[in-house]
Design an enzyme around this catalytic site. Structure first.
Site: not given
Ligand SMILES: [Zn+2]
Length: 129
Positions: A56, A58, A89, A92
């Site tokens: 991701c 992040e 998510c 993260c």
């Molecule tokens: Zn994530």
């Protein structure tokens, strides 16, 4: 939204430039920016790859922060390619809490306003209940 939040949001938008790198890899359809307790901003983009090996935006921003020697996250935000704010998510959320010494006070900018991370990880195993 505070001016500092607007700056963070713009930093995330600035790195969000979706592009395909190969037949199996697409990057930067999501961008993220975080501000540390020292006031520095770090950004990252997602890497979407086959076989589940991507990560991701992040995650990318957190890696950049750690590379620079910091790990206290004051605020974080992620956006999609049209600039909509995305909620982080579960992975993260977990990464933020663990990397930042179990700090549940990280401000997460969401479409409906900022919330502390502890609200997004109820009953987290590292946070005081
Ligand atoms: Zn994530």
């Amino acid at each position: 939204m505070m001016d500092q939040d607007a700056l963070l949001l713009q930093a995330a938008k600035d790195v969000t430039r979706p592009r395909r790198l190969s037949t199996s890899v697409e990057v930067a359809s999501v961008g993220a920016a975080l501000r540390t307790s020292m006031g520095r901003i770090f950004t990252g983009v997602c890497i979407d790859a086959a076989c589940g090996i991507g990560f991701c935006a992040e995650h990318g921003a957190i890696a950049a922060m750690i590379t620079a020697g910091e790990n206290r996250i004051e605020s974080i935000v992620a956006v999609n390619e049209v600039g909509d704010i995305l909620s982080p998510c579960g992975r993260c959320r977990e990464l933020v809490v663990q990397v930042d010494h179990a700090n549940g006070d990280t401000r997460v900018l969401l479409a409906k306003g900022a919330r502390p991370m502890r609200d997004l990880v109820p009953d987290h195993w590292l946070l005081d209940l």
